[in-house]
Design an enzyme around this catalytic site. Sequence first.
Site, PDB file in Angstrom:
ATOM      1  N   ASP A   1     104.123  11.084 -19.178  1.00  0.00           N
ATOM      2  CA  ASP A   1     104.987   9.940 -18.870  1.00  0.00           C
ATOM      3  C   ASP A   1     104.163   8.683 -19.089  1.00  0.00           C
ATOM      4  OD1 ASP A   1     107.034   8.194 -17.782  1.00  0.00           O
ATOM      5  OD2 ASP A   1     107.881   9.965 -16.841  1.00  0.00           O
ATOM      6  N   HIS A  37     104.284   8.027 -22.428  1.00  0.00           N
ATOM      7  CA  HIS A  37     105.444   7.180 -22.702  1.00  0.00           C
ATOM      8  C   HIS A  37     105.035   5.722 -22.898  1.00  0.00           C
ATOM      9  CE1 HIS A  37     108.594  10.170 -20.831  1.00  0.00           C
ATOM     10  NE2 HIS A  37     107.807  10.725 -21.739  1.00  0.00           N
TER      11      HIS A  37
END
Length: 390
Positions: free
Chosen positions: A211, A234
Site C-alpha cells: 500500500d 501505492h
Amino acid sequence: MLVLSLLLSGFSASAYAAVVVRQDACTLSASGGDDAPAFLEATAACATVTIPAGTTLNISSPLGMTGLNGVTINLQGTVKFNDDVAYWSDNAFRYDFQDQYSFWELGGTDVVLTGGGTLDGNGQAWYDAFDEDSTTPRPIILVITGGAGIRVENIAMIDSPEWFNLITDSSDVTFDNLTITASENSHNTDGWNVYRSDTVSILNSVIINGDDCVAFKPNATNVLVSNLDCTGSHGISVGSLGQYAGLYDIVENVTAIDIVMKDAQNGARIKAWAGSDVGSGIVRNITFTNFTMENVDNPIVIDQCYFSEDVCDEYPSNTYIENIYFNGVTGTASGSTVASLMCSPDNRCSNINVNDVTLQAGDGGDAKFECQNVVVAGNSATLFGECAST
Ligand SMILES: *[C@@H]1O[C@H](CO)[C@@H](O)[C@H](O)[C@H]1NC(C)=O
Ligand SMILES: *[C@@H]1O[C@H](CO)[C@@H](O)[C@H](O)[C@H]1NC(C)=O
Ligand SMILES: *[C@@H]1O[C@H](CO)[C@@H](O)[C@H](O)[C@H]1NC(C)=O
Ligand SMILES: *[C@@H]1O[C@H](CO)[C@@H](O)[C@H](O)[C@H]1NC(C)=O
Ligand SMILES: *[C@@H]1O[C@H](CO)[C@@H](O)[C@H](O)[C@H]1NC(C)=O
Ligand SMILES: *[C@@H]1O[C@H](CO)[C@@H](O)[C@H](O)[C@H]1NC(C)=O
C-alpha cells in the site's frame, strides 16, 4: 537509612518513588510467556533497555509506552507480536482516525528505538482472515503518539497486519535507516502515515509493501521524506483529504526527494475528495524532487475528484491544492499514461509546476500526459498540451 528519613519526614509513597535512582541499563530476556509487562517495566525504570541479539520477546498484551523521557530501546533481537486476531481486536490501542488500532504506542521526549533488530508483526493470520477488499482494521505495529523528540533508526520491520507506522499528535520525529518488508499476500500495509504531526523526517529506508509507501494524512506539516526505495507500493501520497464533512484538512510544507519507486501503482500522488457531503482543506507547498520510476502505473498524479468523478463538476472539491512542484521525475510507467493532473473545476488547483520530467510509456508507445481544470507551469509544462501555461 535514606528511606527511613524520608518516611519520617512525611514524604508520601509517590514522592519516595520519585527519588528512587533510575537504573542506567536493563537487559531483557524471553520468559516463555507474555514479555510485554517486563518490557513496560524496563522502559519505566531504565535509561537503556537492551533486547539482546538472539532474544525474541513475545508480545501478547498492549505496549503502552507514552510519556517516556530519555529512554533508548536497544533492539538487537526481535520483538514479535502474538497473532491472536480476536484478542487484539478487543485489547489494542484505538484511534478515531479511520478506526485504526495498534499493538504499541511510543511517545514522550528524547526517546530512541535503535539497535539493528526486528519488529515482527506476525501478520499472516490477518492476511488469511481478511481479504484484500476488507475494510476491517487490523493492528498497526508502531504508533508514535504524544512524541516530541523521537528517533526510530537502524531496525527492520516485517509483516505488519496492517500499516507499519502511524505518527500522530507528535512533533520532531525521525525515522532513519529502516527496512520494511511485507509479504506479497499482505494488504493495506502502508509504510508510514503522518497525521496531526509537525516536523517529521523519514530517511534512508527500503520498503517492500502493498500500500502507500508514505502517506501524508490530515494535518501533516513540515515533513521531509528523503532517499527511499519503495517497491510494490501505492506511492508517496498526500491524502486522501477532505473526505469528512465538517473537517478541515491541512497538508503543508512537504518535501519528498531522491525516491525510487518500483512496480508501484503510483509514484508521486495527491488525492482529495469532491462531492456534496465531504470536507474541505488545503494542500500547499508540496515538492516531489528526483523520483525514479520503474514500472509504475501512474507516476505523477493529482486527483481532486477522488472517488467522486461523477459529481465533481457539480460539487467541486473544497480541498484546494496550491504550490505543487514535480521536479526531476524520470523513468517508465507500466502503461501509456505517465502523468495525470485532474483537478476539480473552478480553479481549485493553482501554481502546479512540472520541471525536468522525462517519463516513458511502458508499452513503447507515446507517453500520455492527462490534465483537466488546471494550468500547468514549469519547463515540462508543454507536455500537458492545452493545460500548459502560456
Ligand atoms: C506467547 O505468550 C502467550 C501468553 O503466555 C502464549 O499463549 C503464547 O503461546 C506465547 N507464544 C509463543 C510463540 O511462545
Ligand atoms: C542501517 O541499519 C542496519 C541494521 O538494520 C545496520 O546494519 C546498518 O549499519 C545501518 N546503516 C547505517 C548507515 O547506519
Ligand atoms: C487540522 O487543523 C485545522 C486547523 O487548525 C483544524 O481545524 C482541524 O480540526 C485539524 N484536523 C485534525 C484532524 O486535527
Ligand atoms: C515549503 O516547504 C519547505 C519544506 O518542505 C520549506 O523549506 C519552505 O520554506 C516552504 N516554502 C514556503 C514558501 O512556505
Ligand atoms: C510552512 O513553511 C513556511 C516557511 O518556513 C512557514 O512560514 C509556515 O508557517 C509553514 N506552515 C506550516 C503549516 O507550518
Ligand atoms: C536522485 O536520487 C537517487 C536515489 O534515489 C540518487 O542516487 C541520486 O544521486 C539523486 N540525484 C541527485 C541529482 O541528487
